[in-house]
Write an enzyme that holds these catalytic residues in place. Structure first.
Site, PDB file in Angstrom:
ATOM      1  N   LYS A  83      -5.914  21.275  39.168  1.00 37.67           N
ATOM      2  CA  LYS A  83      -5.878  20.034  38.378  1.00 37.67           C
ATOM      3  C   LYS A  83      -4.425  19.680  38.073  1.00 37.67           C
ATOM      4  O   LYS A  83      -3.655  20.529  37.587  1.00 37.67           O
ATOM      5  CB  LYS A  83      -6.677  20.254  37.087  1.00 37.67           C
ATOM      6  CG  LYS A  83      -7.266  19.017  36.468  1.00 37.67           C
ATOM      7  CD  LYS A  83      -8.270  19.412  35.387  1.00 37.67           C
ATOM      8  CE  LYS A  83      -8.794  18.208  34.647  1.00 37.67           C
ATOM      9  NZ  LYS A  83      -9.631  18.622  33.498  1.00 37.67           N
TER      10      LYS A  83
HETATM   11  O1  G3P Z   1     -11.302  17.611  30.716  1.00 36.70           O
HETATM   12  C1  G3P Z   1     -10.906  16.285  30.643  1.00 36.70           C
HETATM   13  C2  G3P Z   1     -11.731  15.446  29.700  1.00 36.70           C
HETATM   14  O2  G3P Z   1     -13.078  15.561  30.006  1.00 36.70           O
HETATM   15  C3  G3P Z   1     -11.405  15.641  28.253  1.00 36.70           C
HETATM   16  O3  G3P Z   1     -12.334  15.004  27.415  1.00 36.70           O
HETATM   17  O4  G3P Z   1     -13.324  14.701  25.165  1.00 36.70           O
HETATM   18  O5  G3P Z   1     -11.041  15.732  25.376  1.00 36.70           O
HETATM   19  O6  G3P Z   1     -11.397  13.312  25.819  1.00 36.70           O
HETATM   20  P1  G3P Z   1     -11.996  14.668  25.877  1.00 36.70           P
END
Ligand code: G3P
Length: 218
Positions: A83
Site C-alpha cells: 500500500k
Molecule cells: O484503510 C483505509 C480506510 O478504510 C480508512 O478508513 O474510517 O479511517 O476513514 P477511515
C-alpha cells in the site's frame, strides 16, 4: 463485488474469515498502531488467515525507502499487496512495483484525477476514501462513479477499492456505483446481513414449524 475487511485485529479477522465471505484484508498504519502488535508479524498472521490480497502500507514517504519497505513487505507472503500513498514518490514506487510484478494499493485517494494518475502508474488497486470525503462535506460516493467512468472510458484495469466505508448503505452505494471491491470495518461487516424483517420472518417460520410437530430428519 469483492469484500475486504479493514482491520489489523487478527482475532477479529479470524472470526470473520470463518464466514467464507472475506475476499481480502486491508490495513493502514493507524490500524496497526491501534492493535499494538509487531507490524511484520501481524501481516504474516493475517496472510495465513485469508487466501486473498492483504494490503500492508509502507511507512516512509520517499521513493527509495518506500521501494525497500515494499520489497520487505512483499516478501512476507505471496498475497501481500504493497500500500502506497497517493504522492509523486508513491506513484513512482507503484510503477517500479508494477514492473517487478508486485501488487499495489494506492491509498488516500480523494479525487478522480488522482485515481487516473494512479491507474496510469499501474496501481493494482485504488482506494478512494468515501467516508472521509463525506465528513469533509463532499459526496464520497460520487467519486466512485467518476472513477468508474474514467477507468471504463480508457480501459484502465486498476480495481476500485472503496475505502473509509462507514455503513451498510455505503456498501450498497459502492456496489451500485461500480466499485470492484469495498473494504469494510469489522463492525459494519458484521451488520451486513441484519434486517428486522429477516429476523421477524425467521422467528415466525420457526414458531409455526415447531407448532406443526414435524421434523425433517426424523
Ligand atoms: O484503510 C483505509 C480506510 O478504510 C480508512 O478508513 O474510517 O479511517 O476513514 P477511515
Amino acid at each position: 463485488m469483492k469484500l475486504f475487511v479493514d482491520s489489523a485485529d487478527v482475532g477479529e479477522l479470524k472470526a470473520l474469515a470463518a464466514s467464507g465471505l472475506v475476499d481480502g484484508v486491508t490495513t493502514n498504519p493507524s490500524l496497526i498502531a491501534k492493535q499494538g502488535g509487531v507490524f511484520l508479524e501481524t501481516i504474516a498472521q493475517i496472510c495465513a488467515l485469508v487466501d486473498g490480497p492483504v494490503s500492508a502500507e509502507v511507512a516512509s514517504t520517499d521513493y527509495a525507502t518506500m521501494v525497500k519497505e515494499g520489497e520487505r513487505l512483499a516478501a512476507i507472503a505471496a498475497n501481500v499487496v504493497v500500500k502506497l500513498p497517493l504522492t509523486w514518490d508513491g506513484l513512482k514506487a507503484a510503477q517500479a512495483f508494477s514492473r517487478s510484478g508486485i501488487k499495489t494499493n494506492v491509498t488516500l485517494c480523494f479525487s478522480a484525477v488522482q485515481a487516473m494518475m494512479a491507474a496510469k502508474a499501474g496501481a493494482t488497486y485504488i482506494s478512494p476514501f468515501v467516508g472521509r470525503l463525506d465528513d469533509h462535506g463532499a459526496e464520497g460516493m460520487g467519486l466512485i462513479a467518476d472513477i468508474r467512468a474514467i477507468y471504463d472510458q480508457y480501459g484502465f484495469s486498476t480495481e476500485i477499492l472503496a475505502a473509509s466505508i462507514r455503513s451498510t448503505a455505503h456498501v450498497r452505494e459502492a456496489a451500485l456505483s461500480g466499485a470492484d471491491c469495498a473494504t469494510i470495518p469489522p463492525s459494519v461487516f458484521k451488520g451486513l446481513l441484519a434486517h428486522p424483517l429477516t429476523e421477524r420472518g425467521l422467528q415466525q417460520f420457526t414458531a409455526d414449524w415447531t407448532a406443526s410437530g414435524q421434523t425433517i430428519l426424523g
